[in-house]
Design a protein around this motif. Structure first.
Motif, PDB file in Angstrom:
ATOM      1  N   ASP A 145      32.647  38.915  52.137  1.00 52.84           N
ATOM      2  CA  ASP A 145      32.864  37.472  52.230  1.00 52.84           C
ATOM      3  C   ASP A 145      34.092  37.073  51.426  1.00 52.84           C
ATOM      4  N   LEU A 146      34.387  37.875  50.418  1.00 54.12           N
ATOM      5  CA  LEU A 146      35.500  37.547  49.527  1.00 54.12           C
ATOM      6  C   LEU A 146      36.180  38.849  49.108  1.00 54.12           C
ATOM      7  N   ILE A 147      37.511  38.888  49.234  1.00 51.81           N
ATOM      8  CA  ILE A 147      38.259  40.058  48.772  1.00 51.81           C
ATOM      9  C   ILE A 147      39.204  39.607  47.668  1.00 51.81           C
ATOM     10  N   VAL A 148      39.096  40.260  46.521  1.00 54.09           N
ATOM     11  CA  VAL A 148      39.956  39.912  45.386  1.00 54.09           C
ATOM     12  C   VAL A 148      40.870  41.112  45.122  1.00 54.09           C
ATOM     13  N   SER A 149      42.179  40.872  45.105  1.00 53.36           N
ATOM     14  CA  SER A 149      43.133  41.981  44.966  1.00 53.36           C
ATOM     15  C   SER A 149      43.915  41.839  43.672  1.00 53.36           C
ATOM     16  N   LEU A 150      44.525  42.921  43.230  1.00 55.19           N
ATOM     17  CA  LEU A 150      45.451  42.820  42.099  1.00 55.19           C
ATOM     18  C   LEU A 150      46.514  41.791  42.479  1.00 55.19           C
ATOM     19  N   PRO A 151      46.935  40.956  41.535  1.00 59.11           N
ATOM     20  CA  PRO A 151      47.935  39.928  41.869  1.00 59.11           C
ATOM     21  C   PRO A 151      49.220  40.541  42.422  1.00 59.11           C
ATOM     22  N   GLU A 152      49.570  41.741  41.942  1.00 62.49           N
ATOM     23  CA  GLU A 152      50.720  42.446  42.508  1.00 62.49           C
ATOM     24  C   GLU A 152      50.485  43.934  42.280  1.00 62.49           C
ATOM     25  N   PRO A 153      51.159  44.792  43.057  1.00 59.90           N
ATOM     26  CA  PRO A 153      50.934  46.231  42.877  1.00 59.90           C
ATOM     27  C   PRO A 153      51.318  46.666  41.463  1.00 59.90           C
ATOM     28  N   TYR A 154      50.572  47.608  40.913  1.00 59.24           N
ATOM     29  CA  TYR A 154      50.892  48.163  39.601  1.00 59.24           C
ATOM     30  C   TYR A 154      51.724  49.417  39.836  1.00 59.24           C
ATOM     31  N   LEU A 155      52.950  49.403  39.309  1.00 60.06           N
ATOM     32  CA  LEU A 155      53.864  50.511  39.597  1.00 60.06           C
ATOM     33  C   LEU A 155      53.584  51.698  38.670  1.00 60.06           C
ATOM     34  N   LEU A 156      53.052  52.769  39.242  1.00 61.72           N
ATOM     35  CA  LEU A 156      52.740  53.968  38.452  1.00 61.72           C
ATOM     36  C   LEU A 156      53.864  54.979  38.645  1.00 61.72           C
ATOM     37  N   ALA A 169      42.495  39.421  37.854  1.00 57.21           N
ATOM     38  CA  ALA A 169      42.695  38.708  39.113  1.00 57.21           C
ATOM     39  C   ALA A 169      41.710  37.548  39.163  1.00 57.21           C
ATOM     40  N   ASP A 170      42.115  36.495  39.870  1.00 51.76           N
ATOM     41  CA  ASP A 170      41.287  35.293  39.926  1.00 51.76           C
ATOM     42  C   ASP A 170      40.670  35.150  41.316  1.00 51.76           C
ATOM     43  N   PRO A 171      39.343  35.258  41.413  1.00 49.92           N
ATOM     44  CA  PRO A 171      38.718  35.103  42.730  1.00 49.92           C
ATOM     45  C   PRO A 171      38.697  33.658  43.209  1.00 49.92           C
ATOM     46  N   GLY A 172      39.016  32.708  42.332  1.00 48.82           N
ATOM     47  CA  GLY A 172      39.086  31.305  42.745  1.00 48.82           C
ATOM     48  C   GLY A 172      37.735  30.673  43.057  1.00 48.82           C
ATOM     49  N   LEU A 173      36.671  31.130  42.396  1.00 49.24           N
ATOM     50  CA  LEU A 173      35.340  30.558  42.664  1.00 49.24           C
ATOM     51  C   LEU A 173      35.201  29.192  41.993  1.00 49.24           C
ATOM     52  N   THR A 174      34.729  28.213  42.772  1.00 48.13           N
ATOM     53  CA  THR A 174      34.562  26.877  42.189  1.00 48.13           C
ATOM     54  C   THR A 174      33.085  26.556  41.952  1.00 48.13           C
ATOM     55  N   THR A 175      32.183  27.380  42.503  1.00 48.13           N
ATOM     56  CA  THR A 175      30.752  27.201  42.212  1.00 48.13           C
ATOM     57  C   THR A 175      30.179  28.560  41.819  1.00 48.13           C
ATOM     58  N   ASP A 176      29.041  28.556  41.101  1.00 48.53           N
ATOM     59  CA  ASP A 176      28.378  29.813  40.753  1.00 48.53           C
ATOM     60  C   ASP A 176      27.854  30.473  42.029  1.00 48.53           C
ATOM     61  N   ARG A 177      28.030  31.769  42.144  1.00 47.07           N
ATOM     62  CA  ARG A 177      27.523  32.478  43.334  1.00 47.07           C
ATOM     63  C   ARG A 177      26.859  33.786  42.919  1.00 47.07           C
ATOM     64  N   TYR A 178      25.893  34.213  43.716  1.00 44.52           N
ATOM     65  CA  TYR A 178      25.257  35.510  43.469  1.00 44.52           C
ATOM     66  C   TYR A 178      25.814  36.561  44.414  1.00 44.52           C
ATOM     67  N   ILE A 179      26.102  37.722  43.846  1.00 44.93           N
ATOM     68  CA  ILE A 179      26.694  38.811  44.615  1.00 44.93           C
ATOM     69  C   ILE A 179      25.586  39.683  45.196  1.00 44.93           C
ATOM     70  N   LYS A 180      25.726  40.002  46.471  1.00 41.02           N
ATOM     71  CA  LYS A 180      24.744  40.823  47.181  1.00 41.02           C
ATOM     72  C   LYS A 180      25.212  42.280  47.244  1.00 41.02           C
ATOM     73  N   HIS A 196      39.494  56.502  38.196  1.00 39.03           N
ATOM     74  CA  HIS A 196      38.346  55.609  38.329  1.00 39.03           C
ATOM     75  C   HIS A 196      38.739  54.199  37.938  1.00 39.03           C
ATOM     76  N   ILE A 197      37.883  53.240  38.293  1.00 48.03           N
ATOM     77  CA  ILE A 197      38.119  51.832  37.968  1.00 48.03           C
ATOM     78  C   ILE A 197      36.792  51.226  37.555  1.00 48.03           C
ATOM     79  N   VAL A 198      36.799  50.481  36.467  1.00 46.81           N
ATOM     80  CA  VAL A 198      35.619  49.703  36.106  1.00 46.81           C
ATOM     81  C   VAL A 198      36.019  48.239  36.229  1.00 46.81           C
ATOM     82  N   THR A 199      35.299  47.491  37.069  1.00 52.98           N
ATOM     83  CA  THR A 199      35.610  46.055  37.166  1.00 52.98           C
ATOM     84  C   THR A 199      34.568  45.280  36.379  1.00 52.98           C
ATOM     85  N   THR A 200      35.046  44.266  35.671  1.00 54.72           N
ATOM     86  CA  THR A 200      34.129  43.395  34.927  1.00 54.72           C
ATOM     87  C   THR A 200      34.478  41.950  35.220  1.00 54.72           C
ATOM     88  N   MET A 201      33.478  41.092  35.001  1.00 54.85           N
ATOM     89  CA  MET A 201      33.700  39.659  35.184  1.00 54.85           C
ATOM     90  C   MET A 201      33.839  39.044  33.808  1.00 54.85           C
TER      91      MET A 201
END
Ligand code: HEC
Length: 447
Positions: A145-156, A169-180, A196-201
């Motif tokens: 329902d929502l795709i959140v990407s790095l604001p720009e590519p990270y040059l490795l 990155a900012d998902p732009g949520l304006t209301t609280d939502r539950y993730i399924k 690996h990648i660890v994503t946190t809110m």
């Protein structure tokens, strides 16, 4: 004893040993362990997710021709349980996990016997069909329902040490939502470099590091689809932090990563609200220069009846080991916590239960140990989760950036941390009693 007799004895000893070795190998040869029949199915299940063309591991283990030159190394890595990456102590605590890639003793013995027998190919007709790996272009959780990407590519860069950038990155949520469901996905060009990648809110910007855990990505792992009526809260205004471990691969890569989210409808609150939080933190952490086995303890109370669903140690380079245990209030047979009447004695004892230990931490691998549904323990209110952590700042630790420095708590890779992400959800009184009864019935059946 003369010199000659000593030599003779040694020679006999050698012959005996050689004979014993031959005797040890004989059953392998006789048992006819082959690549196609016995070894390939193990590699397909536990290795090829990472060891295939385009994925993170340094070599492919898909065909016989690819595996053959690595046979000895494969044997060594599985016997030492270095591979597949799965570092939970098998002798203590919960052993029933979702997505456990680790090998049984019998599977390790099969691989060892195959290598000792000269790594025979066997009959091609015995080979299972090749595994179809999901396309890097498709979402395993279904269309997000929502795709959140790095604001720009990270040059490795093409070469250099591994990098550990944190990108927001900012998902732009304006209301609280539950993730399924949630899935992290690098673009196809980035697959080979994303270890690996660890994503946190990050709900509260004054304390970014302690946001709620979102997802952990390692090659070979699909997204997380939560059980029915279970969700993770994402608050309005939350930012997503991508904590990445990137490994240069000889070519400059603009790394691009996305996180895909499936959301419950606006306003919907699922029955089970999954929380993953830091437990065990010690902001006063101090690991003296040159010392090993430096212990830290942290305690967190579950204030309602709870189900613990996952454990993920989080240490930096000087991490050595970590255990998670529960200290459980005494309850009656139904699960009610015993409360003393004033003036009565004795005060009730508490019970201890080790959930898991990781006896040797590897900084390279941030693994989540997700409990199988039936194995996720149920606890009464007032249960204390105790995280014990050990650090090694000695010069015997190969990856120690500098054993001459005292090390303190901090975000940077050269600072240290001593926490675990612990996932749990609270349940109501009625469900708690029903689940506890079921859990007690299972444990008494086991005995
Ligand atoms: C989650 C991904 C993953 C899985 C699953 C995995 N590996 Fe690995 N393997 C790696 C990576 C990445 C490396 C490179 C070293 C590192 O980063 O730890 C590696 C290294 C190795 C090496 C050492 C290569 C060298 O250069 O010496 C061997 C051998 C190996 N793996 C065999 C296996 C076998 C056999 C299995 C299954 C039983 C397996 N691996 C499962 C990712 C994986």
């Amino acid at each position: 004893m003369t010199k000659r007799r000593v030599l003779g004895t040694v020679a006999t000893l050698f012959m005996v040993l050689a004979g014993a070795a031959a005797a040890r190998e004989a059953p392998a040869a006789e048992s006819g362990v082959t690549f196609t029949k016995d070894v390939l199915p193990i590699l397909q299940r536990s290795c090829q997710g990472c060891h295939r063309p385009g994925a993170i591991a340094p070599m492919s283990l898909v065909t016989y021709e690819e595996v053959r030159p690595w046979a000895r190394s494969v044997k060594r890595n599985v016997e030492t349980r270095e591979m597949p990456p799965w570092y939970v102590d098998r002798r203590i605590g919960i052993q029933d996990f979702k997505d456990d890639p680790s090998l049984t003793d019998a599977e390790i013995a099969t691989i060892a016997a195959w290598v000792d027998a000269g790594s025979p190919r066997g009959n091609p007709a015995d080979a299972p069909p090749p595994v179809e790996f999901p396309s890097p272009h498709e979402w395993q959780i279904g269309e997000p329902d929502l795709i959140v990407s790095l604001p720009e590519p990270y040059l490795l860069p093409a070469e250099g040490p591994d990098e550990f950038p944190n990108v927001y990155a900012d998902p732009g949520l304006t209301t609280d939502r539950y993730i399924k469901a949630v899935e992290v996905k690098p673009d196809a060009n980035s697959l080979e470099v994303v270890h690996h990648i660890v994503t946190t809110m990050t709900e509260f910007d004054e304390d970014l590091a302690k946001g709620n855990f979102l997802n952990e990505y390692a090659v070979g792992k699909n997204g997380d689809i939560f059980d029915d009526n279970t969700g993770r809260l994402m608050k309005a205004g939350t930012k997503i932090r991508f904590g990445m471990h990137l490994h240069p691969y000889g070519e400059e890569i603009p790394v691009m990563v996305h996180v895909g989210l499936k959301l419950y409808p606006e306003g919907f609150v699922p029955k089970y609200q999954l929380v993953s939080q830091h437990m065990g933190d010690d902001d006063d952490l101090l690991i003296p220069a040159g010392e090993k086995g430096v212990r830290t303890d942290g305690y967190t109370m579950l204030t309602r009846p709870a189900v613990v669903t996952a454990f993920q140690p989080h240490l930096h380079t000087r991490g050595q080991a970590q255990c998670i245990e529960a200290i459980i209030p005494q309850t009656d047979a139904e699960g009610n916590v015993l409360l003393q009447a004033p003036g009565t004695s004795p005060a009730p004892l508490m019970r201890q239960m080790t959930l898991n230990c990781v006896p040797q931490w590897r900084f390279n691998w941030h693994l989540v140990y997700n409990y199988a549904e039936e194995a996720a323990p149920v606890f009464p209110p007032g249960t204390v989760i105790h995280i014990s952590t050990w650090h090694d700042n000695s010069d015997t630790l190969r990856v120690n950036p500098d054993p001459r420095n005292n090390v303190v708590y901090g975000q940077r890779t050269i600072d240290e941390m001593s926490f675990a992400w612990v996932s749990y959800y609270y349940i109501d009184e009625e469900e708690y009693k029903a689940r506890l009864a079921a859990q007690n019935a299972r444990t008494s059946n086991d005995q």
